[in-house]
Design a protein around this motif. Structure first.
Motif, PDB file in Angstrom:
ATOM      1  N   LEU A 185      57.694  39.194  64.621  1.00 43.20           N
ATOM      2  CA  LEU A 185      57.991  38.352  63.466  1.00 43.20           C
ATOM      3  C   LEU A 185      57.477  38.956  62.165  1.00 43.20           C
ATOM      4  O   LEU A 185      57.902  38.552  61.072  1.00 43.20           O
ATOM      5  CB  LEU A 185      57.384  36.962  63.656  1.00 43.20           C
ATOM      6  CG  LEU A 185      57.874  36.155  64.862  1.00 43.20           C
ATOM      7  CD1 LEU A 185      57.064  34.870  64.999  1.00 43.20           C
ATOM      8  CD2 LEU A 185      59.360  35.840  64.719  1.00 43.20           C
ATOM      9  N   LEU A 186      56.565  39.911  62.270  1.00 39.48           N
ATOM     10  CA  LEU A 186      56.048  40.562  61.067  1.00 39.48           C
ATOM     11  C   LEU A 186      57.146  41.327  60.331  1.00 39.48           C
ATOM     12  O   LEU A 186      57.143  41.397  59.093  1.00 39.48           O
ATOM     13  CB  LEU A 186      54.901  41.517  61.424  1.00 39.48           C
ATOM     14  CG  LEU A 186      53.597  40.863  61.900  1.00 39.48           C
ATOM     15  CD1 LEU A 186      52.653  41.934  62.435  1.00 39.48           C
ATOM     16  CD2 LEU A 186      52.935  40.088  60.757  1.00 39.48           C
ATOM     17  N   ALA A 187      58.101  41.896  61.073  1.00 37.24           N
ATOM     18  CA  ALA A 187      59.138  42.731  60.454  1.00 37.24           C
ATOM     19  C   ALA A 187      60.022  41.947  59.479  1.00 37.24           C
ATOM     20  O   ALA A 187      60.152  42.345  58.309  1.00 37.24           O
ATOM     21  CB  ALA A 187      59.986  43.403  61.538  1.00 37.24           C
ATOM     22  N   PRO A 188      60.652  40.832  59.883  1.00 38.05           N
ATOM     23  CA  PRO A 188      61.502  40.126  58.921  1.00 38.05           C
ATOM     24  C   PRO A 188      60.721  39.498  57.769  1.00 38.05           C
ATOM     25  O   PRO A 188      61.234  39.402  56.650  1.00 38.05           O
ATOM     26  CB  PRO A 188      62.172  39.037  59.777  1.00 38.05           C
ATOM     27  CG  PRO A 188      61.267  38.844  60.934  1.00 38.05           C
ATOM     28  CD  PRO A 188      60.686  40.198  61.217  1.00 38.05           C
ATOM     29  N   ALA A 234      61.418  40.550  53.913  1.00 38.19           N
ATOM     30  CA  ALA A 234      61.806  39.560  52.901  1.00 38.19           C
ATOM     31  C   ALA A 234      60.851  39.588  51.723  1.00 38.19           C
ATOM     32  O   ALA A 234      61.254  39.423  50.565  1.00 38.19           O
ATOM     33  CB  ALA A 234      61.833  38.160  53.525  1.00 38.19           C
ATOM     34  N   LEU A 235      59.576  39.813  52.010  1.00 42.72           N
ATOM     35  CA  LEU A 235      58.577  39.899  50.947  1.00 42.72           C
ATOM     36  C   LEU A 235      58.909  41.027  49.969  1.00 42.72           C
ATOM     37  O   LEU A 235      58.723  40.909  48.753  1.00 42.72           O
ATOM     38  CB  LEU A 235      57.197  40.132  51.570  1.00 42.72           C
ATOM     39  CG  LEU A 235      55.969  40.033  50.669  1.00 42.72           C
ATOM     40  CD1 LEU A 235      55.779  38.620  50.165  1.00 42.72           C
ATOM     41  CD2 LEU A 235      54.726  40.501  51.420  1.00 42.72           C
ATOM     42  N   VAL A 236      59.466  42.112  50.480  1.00 44.80           N
ATOM     43  CA  VAL A 236      59.796  43.273  49.646  1.00 44.80           C
ATOM     44  C   VAL A 236      61.069  43.050  48.839  1.00 44.80           C
ATOM     45  O   VAL A 236      61.133  43.381  47.643  1.00 44.80           O
ATOM     46  CB  VAL A 236      59.940  44.535  50.528  1.00 44.80           C
ATOM     47  CG1 VAL A 236      60.480  45.708  49.710  1.00 44.80           C
ATOM     48  CG2 VAL A 236      58.598  44.902  51.158  1.00 44.80           C
ATOM     49  N   PRO A 265      59.202  33.042  45.521  1.00 41.12           N
ATOM     50  CA  PRO A 265      59.354  32.936  46.982  1.00 41.12           C
ATOM     51  C   PRO A 265      58.349  33.765  47.758  1.00 41.12           C
ATOM     52  O   PRO A 265      58.061  33.478  48.924  1.00 41.12           O
ATOM     53  CB  PRO A 265      60.784  33.436  47.217  1.00 41.12           C
ATOM     54  CG  PRO A 265      61.058  34.352  46.063  1.00 41.12           C
ATOM     55  CD  PRO A 265      60.346  33.722  44.896  1.00 41.12           C
ATOM     56  N   ARG A 266      57.785  34.805  47.132  1.00 43.80           N
ATOM     57  CA  ARG A 266      56.859  35.688  47.851  1.00 43.80           C
ATOM     58  C   ARG A 266      55.574  34.964  48.249  1.00 43.80           C
ATOM     59  O   ARG A 266      54.906  35.373  49.204  1.00 43.80           O
ATOM     60  CB  ARG A 266      56.552  36.911  46.995  1.00 43.80           C
ATOM     61  CG  ARG A 266      57.709  37.900  46.894  1.00 43.80           C
ATOM     62  CD  ARG A 266      57.265  39.195  46.210  1.00 43.80           C
ATOM     63  NE  ARG A 266      58.283  40.233  46.297  1.00 43.80           N
ATOM     64  CZ  ARG A 266      59.129  40.532  45.328  1.00 43.80           C
ATOM     65  NH1 ARG A 266      59.095  39.841  44.183  1.00 43.80           N
ATOM     66  NH2 ARG A 266      60.020  41.501  45.482  1.00 43.80           N
ATOM     67  N   LEU A 267      55.212  33.896  47.533  1.00 48.85           N
ATOM     68  CA  LEU A 267      54.020  33.133  47.918  1.00 48.85           C
ATOM     69  C   LEU A 267      54.198  32.525  49.307  1.00 48.85           C
ATOM     70  O   LEU A 267      53.270  32.528  50.123  1.00 48.85           O
ATOM     71  CB  LEU A 267      53.756  32.026  46.889  1.00 48.85           C
ATOM     72  CG  LEU A 267      53.343  32.476  45.486  1.00 48.85           C
ATOM     73  CD1 LEU A 267      53.210  31.266  44.558  1.00 48.85           C
ATOM     74  CD2 LEU A 267      52.026  33.249  45.541  1.00 48.85           C
TER      75      LEU A 267
END
Length: 460
Positions: free
Chosen positions: A114-117, A121-123, A198-200
């Motif tokens: 789950l770390l990958a998506p 998305a954070l990037v 959204p990054r928060l």
């Protein structure tokens, strides 16, 4: 007595393996089985909960995507449809990963995936990112949908048949709550920092993902008796009830996940709600639908899964009629009442349909002359193999809902035509449930006095 080992297992496998597991044995269950099963259930729920949050990430990311992103409603519906589709497809290999690698081991791996998506998305989550990049990242979140299949297959093996409705309902319900939780978290971010941050939200989930993997590593177990069984898979594929139940699960879980992903966009597009207004409403339906899923399982344990499932589909058809009327009259309050009712009913139906699966295969085993542990083992074997297929097809129902919404809004700017389509589908689900699992032949002979009646599939 439970035997556990941390030494290398046959085939080179290592980790916390329980060699003997017989939950149908009352003394075994009371002595140690129930305690171990409940502990594994707790951490399975936590991991699956985070998985659902990540799978439904784009149902809230689209609320952050204002005019600067240059994506119309049809494009946003396709983003969430992509996540739904991938999540449905990966459920099949995730189901069989439990037998191949062990339930505890695979829970660790699936959590870390789950770390990958989330990091991706954070990037990319900012105006100017190409639409194709958003599609690729949305597809990555599908791995969160796979967690449900492996978790349900794993927990199915831990509990006796008489407890499966409750256990599977609690496991799935706790996971489903990941949908409203991420929606509530998005509401918090939009309400405090604004729709431009959204990054928060994404950053908050990274440590939770790591925690899910760590707790699974430290607190869960693998069951050695759950072996890779290609024969069970082939038998499940050939079994008509696998596909009938998959069709019914499209109507329950497909509705739940499809509506969960689309609710906010429907409110924005059809009723002109702002991102904050939409976010303040979208979590209500998924939350209630998740909370009642264990109730659906418990009701099925008591009254029979088929009876509860039929009642659910009748009520869903009625609620859809309310939604259609509200959509035509553009009445938001009535629309919300009908739509939230659909969530609640789909949650109950999720619990009752999954309870039916092990009951069907247990009944088939008894009808073949098996008894005791042989019948229980056959039921666990076939129900475990079928759950991945049923879960995958059911989740594809969510894809269908998103695509029907996309086409309805693209053609008319309203979701009314989509709801009319769903109404017809629920009517078909009513007919199938009654015809296959509840209708009794009028001229069926009564069993002879003193003879043991063979179990009927109508008892599921």
């Amino acid at each position: 007595m439970t035997t556990r080992t941390t030494a290398p297992h046959e085939g080179g496998r290592t980790g916390r393996w329980i060699e003997r597991w017989d939950p149908e044995d009352e003394s075994f269950w009371k002595e140690s089985g129930e305690r171990i099963a409940r502990r594994n259930l707790l951490w399975s729920v936590f991991s699956e909960h985070i998985g659902f949050s990540i799978w439904s990430l784009w149902s809230v990311m689209v609320l952050f995507m204002g005019p600067a992103y240059g994506i119309d409603p049809a494009g946003k519906f396709f983003l969430i449809a992509t996540a739904t589709c991938v999540g449905a497809l990966v459920r099949i290999p995730y189901t069989f990963a439990v037998a191949r690698f062990g339930g505890r081991n695979w829970t660790v791996v699936s959590a870390l995936l789950l770390l990958a998506p989330t990091a991706a998305a954070l990037v990319v989550m900012e105006p100017g990112t190409p639409y194709g990049t958003f599609l690729a990242v949305a597809a990555l979140t599908g791995v969160g949908g796979g967690n449900f299949a492996s978790s349900m297959t794993n927990i199915n093996a831990f509990f006796p048949l008489r407890k499966k409705g409750w256990a599977l309902g609690l496991n799935a319900g706790g996971g489903n709550i990941g949908v409203p939780v991420v929606q509530l978290a998005a509401l918090l971010v939009i309400g405090t920092a604004g729709a431009g941050h959204p990054r928060l939200l994404l950053a908050a989930y990274l440590p939770l993902i790591v925690a899910a993997a760590v707790f699974a590593l430290l607190r869960m177990d693998n069951l050695a008796p759950v072996r890779s069984d290609g024969g069970a898979v082939r038998e499940a594929v050939r079994e008509a009830h696998t596909w009938i139940m998959a069709f019914l699960y499209v109507g329950t879980f497909g509705s739940f996940i499809g509506y969960s992903f689309a609710f906010g966009l429907v409110l924005q597009t059809q009723f002109g709600r702002t991102p904050l207004q939409a976010a303040s409403l979208t979590f209500i339906g998924p939350l209630l639908g998740s909370l009642v899923r264990p109730v659906g399982g418990a009701l099925a344990d008591r009254f029979g899964g088929a009876r509860i499932t039929l009642g659910v589909f009748v009520a869903m058809a009625a609620a859809t009629g309310v939604v259609v009327a509200a959509s035509l009259r553009e009445s938001l309050p009535v629309f919300l009442v009908g739509f939230v009712a659909l969530f609640v009913l789909s949650g109950i139906g999720n619990g009752s349909t999954y309870k039916m699966i092990p009951g069907i295969f247990q009944a088939k085993a008894l009808a073949r002359g098996m008894s005791g542990e042989d019948a229980a083992a056959y039921g666990r074997r076939l129900s475990g193999a079928s759950m991945g297929l049923i879960g995958a097809v059911g989740a594809l129902g969510g894809l269908g809902i998103n695509l029907v919404f996309r086409e309805a809004f693209r053609a008319s700017g309203s979701g009314t035509a989509a709801f009319v389509t769903f109404l017809g589908f629920y009517a078909v689900c009513c007919a199938v449930t009654w015809a296959v699992y509840l209708r009794r032949p009028a001229a069926a002979p009564l069993p002879e006095a003193g003879a043991a009646a063979k179990p009927q599939l109508t008892s599921v």
